[in-house]
Design a protein around this motif. Structure first.
Motif, PDB file in Angstrom:
ATOM      1  N   TRP A  35     -16.340  60.689  69.577  1.00 41.17           N
ATOM      2  CA  TRP A  35     -17.048  59.495  70.016  1.00 41.17           C
ATOM      3  C   TRP A  35     -18.161  59.106  69.057  1.00 41.17           C
ATOM      4  O   TRP A  35     -18.616  57.959  69.053  1.00 41.17           O
ATOM      5  CB  TRP A  35     -17.618  59.706  71.421  1.00 41.17           C
ATOM      6  CG  TRP A  35     -18.675  60.758  71.517  1.00 41.17           C
ATOM      7  CD1 TRP A  35     -18.507  62.084  71.753  1.00 41.17           C
ATOM      8  CD2 TRP A  35     -20.079  60.555  71.367  1.00 41.17           C
ATOM      9  NE1 TRP A  35     -19.710  62.739  71.749  1.00 41.17           N
ATOM     10  CE2 TRP A  35     -20.699  61.822  71.521  1.00 41.17           C
ATOM     11  CE3 TRP A  35     -20.886  59.447  71.118  1.00 41.17           C
ATOM     12  CZ2 TRP A  35     -22.069  62.011  71.422  1.00 41.17           C
ATOM     13  CZ3 TRP A  35     -22.261  59.622  71.026  1.00 41.17           C
ATOM     14  CH2 TRP A  35     -22.828  60.894  71.184  1.00 41.17           C
ATOM     15  N   THR A  36     -18.602  60.049  68.203  1.00 41.50           N
ATOM     16  CA  THR A  36     -19.642  59.747  67.206  1.00 41.50           C
ATOM     17  C   THR A  36     -19.091  58.960  66.024  1.00 41.50           C
ATOM     18  O   THR A  36     -19.855  58.477  65.193  1.00 41.50           O
ATOM     19  CB  THR A  36     -20.261  61.040  66.680  1.00 41.50           C
ATOM     20  OG1 THR A  36     -19.229  61.858  66.103  1.00 41.50           O
ATOM     21  CG2 THR A  36     -20.950  61.813  67.791  1.00 41.50           C
ATOM     22  N   GLY A  37     -17.757  58.836  65.930  1.00 44.35           N
ATOM     23  CA  GLY A  37     -17.142  58.188  64.783  1.00 44.35           C
ATOM     24  C   GLY A  37     -16.643  59.168  63.746  1.00 44.35           C
ATOM     25  O   GLY A  37     -15.954  58.779  62.797  1.00 44.35           O
ATOM     26  N   SER A  38     -16.978  60.440  63.902  1.00 42.92           N
ATOM     27  CA  SER A  38     -16.499  61.469  62.985  1.00 42.92           C
ATOM     28  C   SER A  38     -15.056  61.830  63.306  1.00 42.92           C
ATOM     29  O   SER A  38     -14.578  61.610  64.430  1.00 42.92           O
ATOM     30  CB  SER A  38     -17.380  62.717  63.075  1.00 42.92           C
ATOM     31  OG  SER A  38     -18.724  62.400  62.768  1.00 42.92           O
ATOM     32  N   ALA A  58     -19.297  59.926  60.155  1.00 41.71           N
ATOM     33  CA  ALA A  58     -19.227  58.469  60.263  1.00 41.71           C
ATOM     34  C   ALA A  58     -19.839  57.781  59.045  1.00 41.71           C
ATOM     35  O   ALA A  58     -19.473  56.658  58.692  1.00 41.71           O
ATOM     36  CB  ALA A  58     -19.935  58.001  61.535  1.00 41.71           C
ATOM     37  N   ASN A  59     -20.786  58.456  58.355  1.00 39.27           N
ATOM     38  CA  ASN A  59     -21.428  57.851  57.186  1.00 39.27           C
ATOM     39  C   ASN A  59     -20.631  58.057  55.905  1.00 39.27           C
ATOM     40  O   ASN A  59     -21.059  57.643  54.829  1.00 39.27           O
ATOM     41  CB  ASN A  59     -22.842  58.402  57.004  1.00 39.27           C
ATOM     42  CG  ASN A  59     -22.851  59.884  56.668  1.00 39.27           C
ATOM     43  OD1 ASN A  59     -21.818  60.554  56.655  1.00 39.27           O
ATOM     44  ND2 ASN A  59     -24.031  60.412  56.413  1.00 39.27           N
ATOM     45  N   GLY A  60     -19.475  58.713  56.000  1.00 35.45           N
ATOM     46  CA  GLY A  60     -18.622  58.900  54.834  1.00 35.45           C
ATOM     47  C   GLY A  60     -18.706  60.266  54.195  1.00 35.45           C
ATOM     48  O   GLY A  60     -17.889  60.590  53.325  1.00 35.45           O
TER      49      GLY A  60
END
Length: 258
Positions: A35-38, A58-60
């Motif tokens: 859910w964090t985007g990871s 999530a930041n790449g």
């Protein structure tokens, strides 16, 4: 995913349950998005992410290596979006510094002690080790080659633009995206050493960057010049008939020198 599998019964102690799960084989599973985007792609066991896998933030930023109980554990490498990578051994999510190696995007390897990079003794960027020093007017103003155009009031600190008003480093391509907040020591260092707007042209010699050299003192001992072998007075007794003869025909023994 449940923390413990059905192999752990309700009456089993926590330690006994862990022992059972430690003996479970890790199995490969499809990509999982949190859910964090990871995301995580790799092997799992009853504890969660264990074995080997690739975890993408999530930041790449991407970690690739060994896991245990949902934590970085073992050998692995963490790669940041700007190209910097940190390789080493992790223990329950903590990097062991003695084993770690940090390599920047341009191939420069970081040293925690006695690091001479861009010091007074040698102010070359890593790119200049490869492409050599350029002639005057074409020298590299940053480690990335052609210098970026810096927004008014900002500083280029290699991973983004630093705004001293908000004390924040922003993404190069998106000034609304904050990357980090440096502490006061780092803030002072950035404002003292990094390029700011209006400094796209070479600054010329900077005396404050040079070592304090002491001119060598040469104590030359000038030798005494040799005396002249002959003077005009020495030739007063030379017969006039022989003065214009070649030297090889003159009888030097017949001449008296004072």
């Amino acid at each position: 995913m449940r923390k413990f599998s059905d192999d752990c019964r309700a009456n089993d102690s926590k330690q006994a349950c862990y022992r059972k799960l430690e003996n479970m084989r890790c199995e490969w599973r499809p990509l999982k998005t949190f859910w964090t985007g990871s995301t995580y792609l790799g092997t799992w066991n009853g504890f969660g992410m264990s074995g080997y896998g690739i975890y993408t933030y999530a930041n790449g930023a991407v970690y690739e290596g060994e896991f245990e109980d949902n934590m970085f554990h073992g050998e692995g490498v963490l790669k940041y979006p700007n190209g910097t990578s940190v390789r080493g051994i992790w223990v329950k999510g903590v990097l062991l510094k003695p084993s770690s190696t940090t390599v920047f995007a341009d191939g420069l390897m970081f040293r925690e002690h006695d690091w001479q990079y861009c010091e007074k003794q040698d102010r070359r960027f890593s790119i200049e080790y490869v492409h050599k020093l350029q002639p005057a007017g074409m020298t590299f103003l940053s480690a990335d080659g052609p210098p970026r155009e810096i927004p008014e009031g900002f500083y280029d600190c290699s991973d983004g633009f630093f705004d001293p008003k908000s004390n924040t480093v922003y993404d190069y391509n998106d000034l609304s995206k904050a990357i980090r907040v440096p502490d006061m020591t780092m803030r002072d260092w950035i404002m003292k050493n990094c390029r700011t707007s209006g400094q796209l042209k070479p600054l010329g010699p900077q005396p404050q960057l040079y070592e304090e050299w002491v001119n060598p003192i040469y104590d030359y001992v000038h030798p005494t010049p040799p005396p002249e072998l002959f003077t005009e007075r020495d030739f007063d007794d030379v017969p006039s008939s022989t003065r214009n003869l070649p030297p090889s025909t003159i009888n030097m023994s017949a001449i008296r020198f004072s």
